[in-house]
Design an enzyme around this catalytic site. Structure first.
Site, PDB file in Angstrom:
ATOM      1  N   SER A  72      -6.779   2.696   0.917  1.00 43.83           N
ATOM      2  CA  SER A  72      -5.550   2.003   1.390  1.00 43.83           C
ATOM      3  C   SER A  72      -4.431   2.905   1.779  1.00 43.83           C
ATOM      4  O   SER A  72      -4.271   4.131   0.931  1.00 43.83           O
ATOM      5  CB  SER A  72      -5.147   0.826   0.596  1.00 43.83           C
ATOM      6  OG  SER A  72      -5.045   1.509  -0.695  1.00 43.83           O
ATOM      7  N   ASP A  73      -3.452   2.474   2.343  1.00 43.88           N
ATOM      8  CA  ASP A  73      -2.372   3.004   2.644  1.00 43.88           C
ATOM      9  C   ASP A  73      -1.181   2.064   2.899  1.00 43.88           C
ATOM     10  O   ASP A  73      -1.517   1.157   3.616  1.00 43.88           O
ATOM     11  CB  ASP A  73      -2.346   4.327   3.543  1.00 43.88           C
ATOM     12  CG  ASP A  73      -1.105   5.218   3.365  1.00 43.88           C
ATOM     13  OD1 ASP A  73      -1.201   5.988   2.403  1.00 43.88           O
ATOM     14  OD2 ASP A  73      -0.459   5.187   4.292  1.00 43.88           O
ATOM     15  N   GLN A  74       0.145   2.477   2.409  1.00 41.14           N
ATOM     16  CA  GLN A  74       1.170   1.529   2.751  1.00 41.14           C
ATOM     17  C   GLN A  74       2.465   2.392   3.399  1.00 41.14           C
ATOM     18  O   GLN A  74       2.635   3.359   2.955  1.00 41.14           O
ATOM     19  CB  GLN A  74       1.708   0.728   1.622  1.00 41.14           C
ATOM     20  CG  GLN A  74       2.739  -0.432   1.996  1.00 41.14           C
ATOM     21  CD  GLN A  74       2.978  -1.307   0.725  1.00 41.14           C
ATOM     22  OE1 GLN A  74       3.622  -0.565  -0.182  1.00 41.14           O
ATOM     23  NE2 GLN A  74       2.657  -2.418   0.748  1.00 41.14           N
TER      24      GLN A  74
END
EC number: 3.6.1.-
Length: 199
Positions: A72-74
């Site tokens: 995941s990455d934001q």
């Protein structure tokens, strides 16, 4: 004899993502991925988040065959421009002054892979910040020290006091791991949080 579900791995060193994933009550391990997070020239923020989530998942999957890996990455943006992690007090203060009274988009991208098949999602959260005084900004920064967080505000804790409103299809997306989308994705890999068995 019931099928044995695959081993689940969270490709992240974030304690917030670990805490979120633990809500699904599936056994998992967390492994920090070794991925270069430098944006590519001209890369849109949403594309960056999606690319990095896939890269993180694939990096861990490559050394853990037979496992299901979550990456995941934001990325946060204001007026389409990315807002990075501040790294320190002064930059965080500048960020929050800039975000005061404005809308910020958070792209929470996820990839789930077994090393062969990969599912991806990008959940967008729109946060509108309150109009913030310098005193409120300084008090928040001293209390929380959110220097490792894009946008300098941790919505999972005191940072929620900086917000006027949050709109999203998934209330956990703002914290960095959209659990509604993740539950759907894990089902496609034979992991059901409700039964603990293949979906």
């Amino acid at each position: 004899m019931p099928a044995i579900p695959p081993k689940l791995i969270l490709a992240s060193s974030s304690r917030y993502r670990r805490e979120l994933l633990s809500r699904l009550r599936l056994p998992f391990t967390a492994i920090s991925p070794d991925v270069d997070e430098t944006p590519q020239p001209g890369e849109a923020p949403a594309d960056l988040a999606l690319r990095l989530s896939v890269a993180k998942a694939m990096a861990v999957a490559a050394t853990h065959p037979g496992s299901v890996v979550i990456g995941s990455d934001q990325v946060a943006t204001v007026d389409g421009e990315p807002i990075g992690k501040p790294g320190g007090f002064e930059r965080a203060r500048e960020q929050l002054r800039r975000l005061s009274g404005r809308a910020v988009e958070f792209h929470s991208a996820m990839a789930v892979t077994d090393g062969v098949h990969t599912e991806t999602a990008d959940i967008v959260t729109l946060c509108r910040f309150r109009t913030l005084t310098d005193a409120a900004i300084d008090a928040y920064l001293r209390a929380e020290e959110p220097y490792d967080t894009a946008g300098s505000a941790k919505a999972e804790s005191l940072g929620i006091a900086l917000m006027d409103s949050i709109r999203s299809d998934d209330p956990t997306a703002i914290i960095g791991l959209p659990l509604i989308a993740l539950t759907r994705m894990l089902g496609r890999f034979g992991l059901d949080p409700l039964t603990g068995h293949p979906a």
